[in-house]
Design an enzyme around this catalytic site. Structure first.
Site, PDB file in Angstrom:
ATOM      1  N   LYS A  13       0.832  -1.211   0.000  1.00  0.00           N
ATOM      2  CA  LYS A  13       0.000   0.000   0.000  1.00  0.00           C
ATOM      3  C   LYS A  13       0.869   1.265   0.000  1.00  0.00           C
ATOM      4  O   LYS A  13       0.610   2.202  -0.737  1.00  0.00           O
ATOM      5  CB  LYS A  13      -0.922   0.033   1.237  1.00  0.00           C
ATOM      6  CG  LYS A  13      -1.846  -1.156   1.378  1.00  0.00           C
ATOM      7  CD  LYS A  13      -2.809  -0.985   2.550  1.00  0.00           C
ATOM      8  CE  LYS A  13      -2.161  -0.909   3.912  1.00  0.00           C
ATOM      9  NZ  LYS A  13      -1.475  -2.138   4.339  1.00  0.00           N
ATOM     10  N   ARG A  88      -8.901   0.607   9.463  1.00  0.00           N
ATOM     11  CA  ARG A  88      -8.400  -0.738   9.746  1.00  0.00           C
ATOM     12  C   ARG A  88      -9.399  -1.539  10.568  1.00  0.00           C
ATOM     13  O   ARG A  88      -9.151  -2.700  10.867  1.00  0.00           O
ATOM     14  CB  ARG A  88      -7.108  -0.616  10.535  1.00  0.00           C
ATOM     15  CG  ARG A  88      -5.855  -1.045   9.757  1.00  0.00           C
ATOM     16  CD  ARG A  88      -4.674  -0.716  10.611  1.00  0.00           C
ATOM     17  NE  ARG A  88      -3.477  -1.400  10.307  1.00  0.00           N
ATOM     18  CZ  ARG A  88      -2.439  -0.861   9.682  1.00  0.00           C
ATOM     19  NH1 ARG A  88      -2.520   0.353   9.191  1.00  0.00           N
ATOM     20  NH2 ARG A  88      -1.332  -1.555   9.545  1.00  0.00           N
ATOM     21  N   ARG A 127      11.919  -5.966   4.007  1.00  0.00           N
ATOM     22  CA  ARG A 127      11.711  -4.527   3.774  1.00  0.00           C
ATOM     23  C   ARG A 127      12.765  -3.672   4.481  1.00  0.00           C
ATOM     24  O   ARG A 127      13.086  -3.910   5.645  1.00  0.00           O
ATOM     25  CB  ARG A 127      10.312  -4.145   4.267  1.00  0.00           C
ATOM     26  CG  ARG A 127      10.012  -2.664   4.088  1.00  0.00           C
ATOM     27  CD  ARG A 127       8.552  -2.363   4.123  1.00  0.00           C
ATOM     28  NE  ARG A 127       7.921  -2.576   5.418  1.00  0.00           N
ATOM     29  CZ  ARG A 127       6.634  -2.391   5.652  1.00  0.00           C
ATOM     30  NH1 ARG A 127       5.837  -2.025   4.662  1.00  0.00           N
ATOM     31  NH2 ARG A 127       6.125  -2.593   6.847  1.00  0.00           N
ATOM     32  N   ARG A 160      12.217  -1.724  10.113  1.00  0.00           N
ATOM     33  CA  ARG A 160      11.278  -1.348  11.180  1.00  0.00           C
ATOM     34  C   ARG A 160      11.272  -2.431  12.250  1.00  0.00           C
ATOM     35  O   ARG A 160      11.311  -3.612  11.929  1.00  0.00           O
ATOM     36  CB  ARG A 160       9.865  -1.232  10.580  1.00  0.00           C
ATOM     37  CG  ARG A 160       9.568   0.148  10.054  1.00  0.00           C
ATOM     38  CD  ARG A 160       8.303   0.197   9.253  1.00  0.00           C
ATOM     39  NE  ARG A 160       7.141  -0.413   9.906  1.00  0.00           N
ATOM     40  CZ  ARG A 160       5.905  -0.373   9.409  1.00  0.00           C
ATOM     41  NH1 ARG A 160       5.677   0.248   8.261  1.00  0.00           N
ATOM     42  NH2 ARG A 160       4.909  -0.939  10.035  1.00  0.00           N
ATOM     43  N   ARG A 171       1.000  -9.061  13.560  1.00  0.00           N
ATOM     44  CA  ARG A 171       0.306  -8.045  12.758  1.00  0.00           C
ATOM     45  C   ARG A 171      -0.635  -8.693  11.749  1.00  0.00           C
ATOM     46  O   ARG A 171      -1.731  -8.191  11.499  1.00  0.00           O
ATOM     47  CB  ARG A 171       1.323  -7.154  12.028  1.00  0.00           C
ATOM     48  CG  ARG A 171       2.027  -6.199  12.975  1.00  0.00           C
ATOM     49  CD  ARG A 171       3.279  -5.612  12.352  1.00  0.00           C
ATOM     50  NE  ARG A 171       3.014  -4.771  11.211  1.00  0.00           N
ATOM     51  CZ  ARG A 171       3.907  -4.523  10.249  1.00  0.00           C
ATOM     52  NH1 ARG A 171       5.090  -5.076  10.279  1.00  0.00           N
ATOM     53  NH2 ARG A 171       3.585  -3.730   9.264  1.00  0.00           N
TER      54      ARG A 171
HETATM   55  P1  AMP Z   1       1.563   0.435   9.092  1.00  0.00           P
HETATM   56  O1  AMP Z   1       2.732   1.300   8.819  1.00  0.00           O
HETATM   57  O2  AMP Z   1       0.337   0.831   8.329  1.00  0.00           O
HETATM   58  O3  AMP Z   1       1.871  -1.043   8.975  1.00  0.00           O
HETATM   59  O4  AMP Z   1       1.176   0.671  10.652  1.00  0.00           O
HETATM   60  C1  AMP Z   1       2.090   0.394  11.682  1.00  0.00           C
HETATM   61  C2  AMP Z   1       1.355   0.259  13.009  1.00  0.00           C
HETATM   62  O5  AMP Z   1       0.695   1.501  13.308  1.00  0.00           O
HETATM   63  C3  AMP Z   1       0.271  -0.788  13.040  1.00  0.00           C
HETATM   64  O6  AMP Z   1       0.781  -2.084  13.310  1.00  0.00           O
HETATM   65  C4  AMP Z   1      -0.614  -0.252  14.172  1.00  0.00           C
HETATM   66  O7  AMP Z   1      -0.031  -0.506  15.434  1.00  0.00           O
HETATM   67  C5  AMP Z   1      -0.555   1.244  13.942  1.00  0.00           C
HETATM   68  N1  AMP Z   1      -1.629   1.699  13.028  1.00  0.00           N
HETATM   69  C6  AMP Z   1      -1.500   2.213  11.769  1.00  0.00           C
HETATM   70  N2  AMP Z   1      -2.691   2.526  11.247  1.00  0.00           N
HETATM   71  C7  AMP Z   1      -3.617   2.211  12.183  1.00  0.00           C
HETATM   72  C8  AMP Z   1      -5.024   2.281  12.236  1.00  0.00           C
HETATM   73  N3  AMP Z   1      -5.762   2.734  11.208  1.00  0.00           N
HETATM   74  N4  AMP Z   1      -5.642   1.848  13.376  1.00  0.00           N
HETATM   75  C9  AMP Z   1      -4.949   1.386  14.424  1.00  0.00           C
HETATM   76  N5  AMP Z   1      -3.611   1.267  14.441  1.00  0.00           N
HETATM   77  C10 AMP Z   1      -2.930   1.683  13.333  1.00  0.00           C
END
Ligand code: AMP
Length: 219
Positions: A13, A88, A127, A160, A171
């Protein structure tokens, strides 16, 4: 153009949204990036979010919804936006609709990046991200020609913390439990599209443009 990109962690994404926002006048809004920035700067929001993020869980809906209400109200969103990592949960999707409705807006398309789990695990564990400009590489599929430095700006590439395999599995579990139900939620609405990766395992801008009818095969 107001687009939601749906898909599991590692579906691509972030990379796709970055390409779209380079070519089209839309704000790329990544909730993960906003939260990581807050954690890095130790803001009150970051302090609340840190432990959820480190464990691979979701930050609570009320925190993320308030954060997005503020973000979507900024002037750069008037020209359009692409949402990467939000909503989400079903509650977040309902809140998004309310926020947009109040502002007289609506989502134009929801695009699911439909990528198999084994590919996603391979992607996430390989990554690497540029600490300076955020460019995304992959040691397995898209290495930087400059080794552990960014091709674009020379910044240091890092992994990360939540891309470690144990956290990745956590996750993905959260994704299937909390986020995957959004697929049937959005499928029932208008303009839901599903994109699959090509033979190389990528979903590229061209596939996205074709799916949305922005480009024909001769373009
Ligand atoms: P991402 O970079 O999108 O994989 O997000 C990294 C982390 O941020 C996720 O594993 C969640 O802990 C938190 N996070 C990101 N977006 C959301 C969301 N819409 N709702 C809740 N937690 C989020």
């Amino acid at each position: 153009m107001r687009i939601i990109l749906l898909g599991s962690p590692g579906a691509g994404k972030g990379s796709l949204a970055a390409e779209i926002s380079k070519k089209y006048p839309v704000a790329h809004i990544s909730t993960g990036d906003i939260l990581r920035e807050n954690v890095k700067n130790n803001t009150p929001l970051g302090v609340k979010a840190r432990s959820f993020m480190e464990s691979g869980g979701l930050v609570s809906d009320d925190i993320v919804i308030a954060m997005m209400e503020e973000r979507l109200g900024r002037p750069d969103c008037e020209k359009g936006f692409i949402l990467d990592g939000f909503p989400r949960t079903v509650s977040q999707a309902e809140a998004l609709e309310e926020i947009l409705e109040k502002a007289g807006m609506a989502i134009s398309s929801t695009v699911l990046l439909d990528v198999d789990e084994d590919l996603v695990v391979r992607r996430l564990s390989g990554r690497r991200i540029c600490r300076n400009c955020g460019a995304i590489y992959n040691v397995n599929t898209r290495p930087s020609s400059k080794g552990d430095r960014c091709e674009i700006c020379g910044g240091e590439l890092y992994q990360r913390d939540d891309d470690r395999e144990d956290i990745v599995r956590q996750r993905l579990g959260v994704y299937y439990r909390e986020t995957a139900p959004l697929i049937s939620y959005f499928e029932k609405k208008r303009s839901f599209l599903r994109l699959k990766p090509n033979e190389k395992g990528d979903i590229v801008l061209e596939d996205f443009e074709k799916a949305l009818g922005w480009r024909n095969d001769n373009a």
